[in-house]
Design an enzyme around this catalytic site. Structure first.
Site, PDB file in Angstrom:
ATOM      1  N   SER A 106      79.771  14.551 -98.784  1.00 58.51           N
ATOM      2  CA  SER A 106      81.304  14.444 -99.241  1.00 58.51           C
ATOM      3  C   SER A 106      81.073  13.407-100.134  1.00 58.51           C
ATOM      4  O   SER A 106      80.378  12.524-100.127  1.00 58.51           O
ATOM      5  CB  SER A 106      82.443  13.847 -98.174  1.00 58.51           C
ATOM      6  N   TYR A 134      85.072   8.350 -91.229  1.00 61.37           N
ATOM      7  CA  TYR A 134      84.365   9.545 -91.528  1.00 61.37           C
ATOM      8  C   TYR A 134      83.658   9.303 -93.030  1.00 61.37           C
ATOM      9  O   TYR A 134      82.515   9.969 -93.184  1.00 61.37           O
ATOM     10  CB  TYR A 134      85.626  10.029 -92.251  1.00 61.37           C
TER      11      TYR A 134
HETATM   12  N1  LIG Z   1      87.448  20.118 -97.214  1.00 63.83           N
HETATM   13  C1  LIG Z   1      87.374  18.793 -97.906  1.00 63.83           C
HETATM   14  O1  LIG Z   1      88.116  18.287 -98.648  1.00 63.83           O
HETATM   15  C2  LIG Z   1      86.097  18.258 -97.534  1.00 63.83           C
HETATM   16  C3  LIG Z   1      85.627  17.527 -98.667  1.00 63.83           C
HETATM   17  C4  LIG Z   1      84.133  17.033 -98.454  1.00 63.83           C
HETATM   18  C5  LIG Z   1      83.376  17.382 -97.532  1.00 63.83           C
HETATM   19  N2  LIG Z   1      84.052  18.074 -96.542  1.00 63.83           N
HETATM   20  C6  LIG Z   1      82.932  18.705 -95.284  1.00 63.83           C
HETATM   21  O2  LIG Z   1      82.758  20.164 -95.501  1.00 63.83           O
HETATM   22  C7  LIG Z   1      82.475  20.515 -94.120  1.00 63.83           C
HETATM   23  C8  LIG Z   1      83.205  21.689 -93.785  1.00 63.83           C
HETATM   24  O3  LIG Z   1      84.683  21.154 -93.809  1.00 63.83           O
HETATM   25  P1  LIG Z   1      85.857  22.050 -94.276  1.00 63.83           P
HETATM   26  O4  LIG Z   1      86.322  21.413 -95.080  1.00 63.83           O
HETATM   27  O5  LIG Z   1      85.495  23.436 -94.537  1.00 63.83           O
HETATM   28  O6  LIG Z   1      86.840  22.160 -92.985  1.00 63.83           O
HETATM   29  P2  LIG Z   1      87.156  23.141 -91.676  1.00 63.83           P
HETATM   30  O7  LIG Z   1      87.822  24.342 -92.645  1.00 63.83           O
HETATM   31  O8  LIG Z   1      87.789  22.375 -90.773  1.00 63.83           O
HETATM   32  O9  LIG Z   1      85.986  23.436 -91.178  1.00 63.83           O
HETATM   33  C9  LIG Z   1      85.004  22.889 -90.304  1.00 63.83           C
HETATM   34  C10 LIG Z   1      84.190  23.594 -89.628  1.00 63.83           C
HETATM   35  O10 LIG Z   1      83.583  22.706 -88.526  1.00 63.83           O
HETATM   36  C11 LIG Z   1      83.617  23.437 -87.160  1.00 63.83           C
HETATM   37  N3  LIG Z   1      83.419  22.545 -86.089  1.00 63.83           N
HETATM   38  C12 LIG Z   1      84.462  21.404 -86.119  1.00 63.83           C
HETATM   39  N4  LIG Z   1      84.162  20.692 -84.788  1.00 63.83           N
HETATM   40  C13 LIG Z   1      82.979  21.309 -84.495  1.00 63.83           C
HETATM   41  C14 LIG Z   1      82.272  21.102 -83.043  1.00 63.83           C
HETATM   42  N5  LIG Z   1      82.685  20.356 -82.272  1.00 63.83           N
HETATM   43  N6  LIG Z   1      81.242  22.197 -82.903  1.00 63.83           N
HETATM   44  C15 LIG Z   1      80.792  23.201 -83.803  1.00 63.83           C
HETATM   45  N7  LIG Z   1      81.642  23.201 -84.894  1.00 63.83           N
HETATM   46  C16 LIG Z   1      82.602  22.479 -85.353  1.00 63.83           C
HETATM   47  C17 LIG Z   1      84.826  24.172 -87.283  1.00 63.83           C
HETATM   48  O11 LIG Z   1      84.754  25.232 -86.412  1.00 63.83           O
HETATM   49  P3  LIG Z   1      85.490  25.420 -84.955  1.00 63.83           P
HETATM   50  O12 LIG Z   1      86.798  24.626 -85.008  1.00 63.83           O
HETATM   51  O13 LIG Z   1      85.649  26.904 -84.879  1.00 63.83           O
HETATM   52  O14 LIG Z   1      84.643  24.765 -84.112  1.00 63.83           O
HETATM   53  C18 LIG Z   1      84.831  24.817 -88.708  1.00 63.83           C
HETATM   54  O15 LIG Z   1      84.167  25.869 -88.662  1.00 63.83           O
HETATM   55  C19 LIG Z   1      82.668  19.207 -93.290  1.00 63.83           C
HETATM   56  O16 LIG Z   1      81.345  18.680 -92.754  1.00 63.83           O
HETATM   57  C20 LIG Z   1      83.456  18.307 -94.171  1.00 63.83           C
HETATM   58  O17 LIG Z   1      83.150  17.080 -93.701  1.00 63.83           O
HETATM   59  C21 LIG Z   1      85.168  18.794 -96.571  1.00 63.83           C
END
Ligand SMILES: NC(=O)c1ccc[n+]([C@@H]2O[C@H](COP(=O)([O-])OP(=O)(O)OC[C@H]3O[C@@H](n4cnc5c(N)ncnc54)[C@H](OP(=O)(O)O)[C@@H]3O)[C@@H](O)[C@H]2O)c1
Length: 275
Positions: free
Chosen positions: A154, A167
């Site tokens: 991130s 985070y």
């Molecule tokens: N969105 C942003 O602004 C942003 C910015 C920078 C980086 N990121 C990073 O991008 C990555 C994906 O996030 P996203 O933005 O796509 O959010 P998201 O839509 O909430 O996706 C998060 C994913 O992680 C899975 N997950 C959460 N807890 C888990 C667990 N205990 N075991 C297995 N899987 C788990 C969730 O699936 P389940 O709930 O089905 O388990 C979901 O598939 C993360 O690493 C986040 O830190 C996001």
């Protein structure tokens, strides 16, 4: 090319595939011809995506429901990385954020949430990366088959961030660890790429308990599809790291270069609207 050419035996395991960036990465890989192993807790969402990918590309997508915050879930997925010979790529996409100042998160619920964050964002990612590095390098030596890993970091990795301190620190770990291992892997036939997105429209804001993404200027919030495209392109090419989008690249450079004495009080004040 570190990620072997697509084919029926060139599977990529994607964690966090049930929504957001992980699901978009699985779609992007399928569009390029890679069968996938989809990992997250929500089995139904994974099954829907698997059916969608089969319909789009005709490729198999396997569903592996697992909670990577538990020993059992992590053991299951590590076994796939270590022993499933079809797996030539790993995407560590699973992760979540917790908003709030640490003093506000010091009760039992808050500490449990922060503990879960470190388990998933740091320990599970580290564990699966080490497993994949070992398995892929061994295979590259014995059968000259290359492999590639993509770790989702991130732009919060590039400076400490009051209001999301744990985070941002978890992503600083991901960034530092992954870039160092990228250098260690030079010449092995295996690569590790770090993808560092900025604010992206996904389920992340809901999971982190913030509506700040709605208040942010449109230009500052990206789409998961663009992030996935940039990440997969960098993974296929074996690049060290990628920050998708000019606004995020400027933010990352500012975070790295600005003096902490000026930056931290300003960020502390600015994060009032985020938390
Ligand atoms: N969105 C942003 O602004 C942003 C910015 C920078 C980086 N990121 C990073 O991008 C990555 C994906 O996030 P996203 O933005 O796509 O959010 P998201 O839509 O909430 O996706 C998060 C994913 O992680 C899975 N997950 C959460 N807890 C888990 C667990 N205990 N075991 C297995 N899987 C788990 C969730 O699936 P389940 O709930 O089905 O388990 C979901 O598939 C993360 O690493 C986040 O830190 C996001």
């Amino acid at each position: 090319m570190p990620l072997p050419s697509p084919g029926p035996d060139a599977h990529v395991l994607v964690t966090g595939a049930s929504s957001g960036i992980g699901a978009a990465i699985a779609r992007t890989l399928a569009a390029r011809g890679y069968p996938t192993l989809l990992v997250a807790r929500r089995e139904e969402a994974l099954a829907e995506l698997a059916a969608e990918l089969r319909g789009l590309s005709g490729l198999t997508s396997e569903v592996h429901a697992a909670d990577l915050g538990t020993d059992e879930g992590l053991d299951t997925v590590r076994d796939l990385v270590l022993h499933d010979e079809r797996v030539i790529g790993l995407v560590n996409g699973a992760g979540f954020g917790v908003t709030g100042r640490v003093a506000e998160l010091a009760d039992d619920d808050g500490r449990a949430a922060l503990d879960g964050l470190v388990r998933l964002n740091v320990l599970a990612l580290h564990d699966l990366t080490v497993a994949a590095v070992g398995a892929f390098v061994h295979r590259a030596r014995s059968s000259r088959r290359t492999g590639a890993i993509l770790n989702v970091s991130s732009i919060t990795a590039f400076q400490p961030l009051p209001g999301v301190a744990s985070y941002a620190a978890s992503k600083a770990f991901v960034q530092s660890f992954s870039e160092a291992v990228h250098a260690e892997l030079s010449g092995t036939g295996v690569t590790l790429t770090t993808l560092s997105p900025g604010l992206t429209r996904t389920g992340f804001a809901d999971a982190a308990g913030t509506d700040a993404f709605d208040a942010a200027p449109g230009l500052a919030v990206g789409d998961a599809e663009d992030v996935a495209e940039a990440g997969v392109a960098a993974m296929v090419a074996g690049h060290r790291s990628v920050v998708p989008g000019l606004v995020n690249q400027l933010s990352a450079a500012g975070g790295r270069l600005a003096p902490r004495t000026l930056l931290l009080p300003a960020l502390n004040a600015a994060m009032d609207w985020f938390t």
